[in-house]
Design an enzyme around this catalytic site. Structure first.
Site, PDB file in Angstrom:
ATOM      1  N   ARG A 184     -51.128  -4.179  42.115  1.00  0.00           N
ATOM      2  CA  ARG A 184     -50.100  -3.138  42.107  1.00  0.00           C
ATOM      3  C   ARG A 184     -48.925  -3.486  43.012  1.00  0.00           C
ATOM      4  NH1 ARG A 184     -52.519   1.950  40.673  1.00  0.00           N
ATOM      5  NH2 ARG A 184     -51.471   3.051  42.359  1.00  0.00           N
ATOM      6  N   LYS A 225     -65.150  18.173  48.270  1.00  0.00           N
ATOM      7  CA  LYS A 225     -65.793  16.958  47.779  1.00  0.00           C
ATOM      8  C   LYS A 225     -67.276  16.986  48.146  1.00  0.00           C
ATOM      9  CE  LYS A 225     -64.689  12.059  47.253  1.00  0.00           C
ATOM     10  NZ  LYS A 225     -63.822  10.948  47.684  1.00  0.00           N
ATOM     11  N   GLU A 275     -50.137   0.680  47.643  1.00  0.00           N
ATOM     12  CA  GLU A 275     -50.267  -0.750  47.924  1.00  0.00           C
ATOM     13  C   GLU A 275     -48.917  -1.452  48.029  1.00  0.00           C
ATOM     14  OE1 GLU A 275     -54.005   0.725  46.012  1.00  0.00           O
ATOM     15  OE2 GLU A 275     -51.862   0.887  45.521  1.00  0.00           O
TER      16      GLU A 275
END
Length: 615
Positions: A395, A283, A367
């Site tokens: 969610r 990343k 979640e």
């Protein structure tokens, strides 16, 4: 390179490039991303890390015939460049400019809109099934990050695809990070894969050899199944999980080698069933500041590309205030625990995590699990605080309702980024939480408009014996020192007015005060009520039900505070301001408020017109 990125006819020109030209293209793209995102802000680190993989995907596959689906979608900038949108990057994430996420209306190459994680494999499964039913000849590719793989929906989809035997290519972009560092067994599992041996080649060689033995080959294959399993687990402890789900596992592959990537993608095309390709990337690749601090450059505002310094650093934010107060409460009460879903830094909980590691739980991008996990904590005597963005809390709707509210458990929901959030657009605006939380029995909903109120409300919430949601917006907040430790569960009248009352929810109180001044210039005397408690509905500040009542909230009108107020209060002269029944596009918060009549000037004009018609 002889051309700039805006001059190429992508993706067709990409097909003509040789390996050297593709390598040069990767450098050009990274320079372009750094130049543009440093001016507009956006998701930088994830896009820098996926440059070679995106080039390889468009080199090998025929988009849009072949469907490339980007999980979450914030890493789709390179895809947008390679599908002819480089010219639009000066207005990335700006009003009327291109989105920072895939958008069907932008390009035929954006085949599925994403913004939340762990959805790409499910979407790919559906598209592949439709392709098979219609007898079409195309590939379907889901590109998913290792952070998104912590979401249970991704494994539900893997299980479904593996059982169906339908041709889906899943590309795992494994950079070892989500927004916060990945945690859990899957993350450790993927780490082991980085150094694993090539079991797949071994298994295919054994099968080919057995198939060549007349008559007894099949029987030997069956009898050796247990031995093969033992070899499989010994040689490739990592890829087994995907093999057992029905996928052909390929990898790990160097995600910054275009040659290796194109080779493995070509191989995947020749496999008849589901394929799982494990790609290792870094990343922030190619920009030293993003490599050193990928969290900072995950989503960032305009910055100095040389130093990496943000040009307009934020001051005191609601998230920071929440994190500080949660720390203080944890010091005072050993029952206080914090739960988040891969958003430790963004929700302000980094200091809490460092100080109370035994009471801090990052459940990954999961979640629904996080909410029920918190319910378990509460049922066992703890006082959990669940910090999740408003848009992501959607969610876990069923878990909030069934696992928390039904048992009336003392779980505090810190609903961050409530209301519009600006440049991230439709998938990230938190404008539905009042509407989906208000119908839930036992739920209390609080809405601070200052740092002091947030601190006071958090203490109040932890003293309650049922679920409490505290919703607060993104960004900076007024200090409100005098409001600390004063919240008592009631709304607050700030001003009285003989002509109208403005009931403002949370951060909209500041807008209401501006409206009051503008109305005064028109000769209209308006009072202001700071709605700190949305549910249970507190009408103690209602003075005259016959005068005009104006409600204003950073939530959709449908199912919001205004409609609930009208139903409970019995008032009939009501004018409500909120977001319309549509998905709100990206743009600055100020621009969006003006466009949809949610700013002080537009609201004052509408209220003034109401009095003019009455006169």
């Amino acid at each position: 390179m002889s051309k700039t990125l805006t001059e190429y006819d992508f993706p067709s020109d990409l097909k003509k490039m040789d390996e050297t030209e593709l390598e040069l293209l990767s450098y050009e793209i990274r320079d372009f991303l750094l130049e543009k995102v440093s001016k507009t802000g956006g998701h930088l680190a994830s896009n820098l890390g996926i440059v070679e993989l995106t080039i390889a995907l468009h080199k090998v596959f025929e988009s849009p015939k072949d469907k490339i689906i980007w999980d979450v979608g914030h890493q789709s900038y390179v895809h947008k460049i390679l599908t002819g949108r480089a010219k639009d990057f000066d207005h990335l994430r700006q009003m009327d400019g291109i989105s920072g996420f895939p958008k069907i209306k932008e390009s035929e190459h954006d085949v599925f809109e994403t913004g939340h994680s762990s959805t790409s494999i499910s979407a790919a499964a559906g598209m592949a099934a439709a392709r098979d039913i219609k007898g079409e000849d195309s590939e379907v590719i889901a590109v998913i990050g290792d952070g998104s793989m912590t979401g249970g929906m991704a494994f539900e989809a893997l299980n479904n695809v593996g059982a169906s035997k339908s041709k889906v290519i899943v590309v795992l972009n494994d950079n070892g990070m989500s927004i916060s560092r990945n945690i859990g067994g899957l993350s450790q599992h993927l780490s082991k894969l980085r150094t694993s041996k090539g079991y797949i080649r071994f298994k295919k060689a054994v099968k080919r050899s057995l198939d060549q033995i007349p008559v007894i080959g099949d029987e030997i294959s069956v009898n050796l199944s247990h031995a093969k399993d033992r070899v499989k687990y010994a040689l490739l402890s990592g890829g087994v999980i995907f093999e057992e789900l029905g996928f052909t596992y390929l990898g790990p592959v160097n995600g910054h080698s275009i040659a290796e990537l194109t080779e493995v993608l070509e191989t995947a095309k020749n496999v008849s069933g589901p394929v799982f390709i494990h790609v290792i990337t870094q990343k922030g690749k190619g920009y030293r500041n993003a490599e050193a601090d990928p969290n900072k450059f995950h989503g960032i505002g305009p910055f100095d590309s040389e130093t990496g310094a943000v040009l307009s650093p934020s001051g005191m934010t609601y998230s920071k205030v929440f994190g500080e107060e949660a720390m203080e409460l944890a010091k005072e009460d050993p029952r206080v625990a914090a739960v988040t879903a891969a958003m430790c830094d963004a929700t302000g909980l980094s200091q809490f995590a460092g100080s109370f590691p035994a009471r801090f739980f990052d459940v990954g991008i999961a979640e629904a699990h996080g909410v029920t996990f918190a319910a378990g904590l509460a049922r066992a005597g703890m006082r959990p605080v669940v910090a999740i963005y408003s848009s992501f809390l959607q969610r876990a709707y069923d878990q909030i309702l069934e696992d928390v509210c039904l048992m009336n458990l003392p779980v505090v929901f810190a609903v961050d980024r409530a209301g519009i959030v600006g440049a991230d657009g439709e998938t990230h605006h938190g404008i539905f939480d009042l509407s989906y939380l208000m119908p839930m029995p036992n739920m209390t909903i609080l809405t601070p408009c200052s740092a002091g109120q947030l601190r006071s409300m958090l203490r109040y919430a932890l003293d309650q014996n049922g679920p409490v949601a505290i919703r607060y917006p993104r960004g900076e907040c007024p200090d409100g020192k005098d409001e600390e430790n004063s919240f008592d569960g009631k709304n607050i009248r700030l001003y009285s007015g003989c002509d109208a009352d403005i009931w403002a929810v949370g951060k909209m109180t500041e807008t209401a005060l501006q409206i009051r001044k503008l109305l005064a210039e028109k000769g209209i005397d308006a009072g202001v009520v700071d709605v700190t408690c949305v549910k249970p509905m507190d009408l103690s500040c209602l003075e005259d039900p016959d005068k005009l009542i104006v409600t204003i909230e950073d939530n959709v009108l449908t199912g919001g505070f205004g409609q609930a107020f009208a139903a409970v209060s019995g008032c009939r002269n009501i004018l409500s301001f909120g977001w319309p029944d549509k998905f709100i596009e990206h743009g600055s918060c100020g621009e969006l408020c003006r466009k949809y009549g949610m700013d002080a000037v537009s609201a004052a004009e509408r209220i003034g017109e109401r009095f003019e018609r009455k006169a």
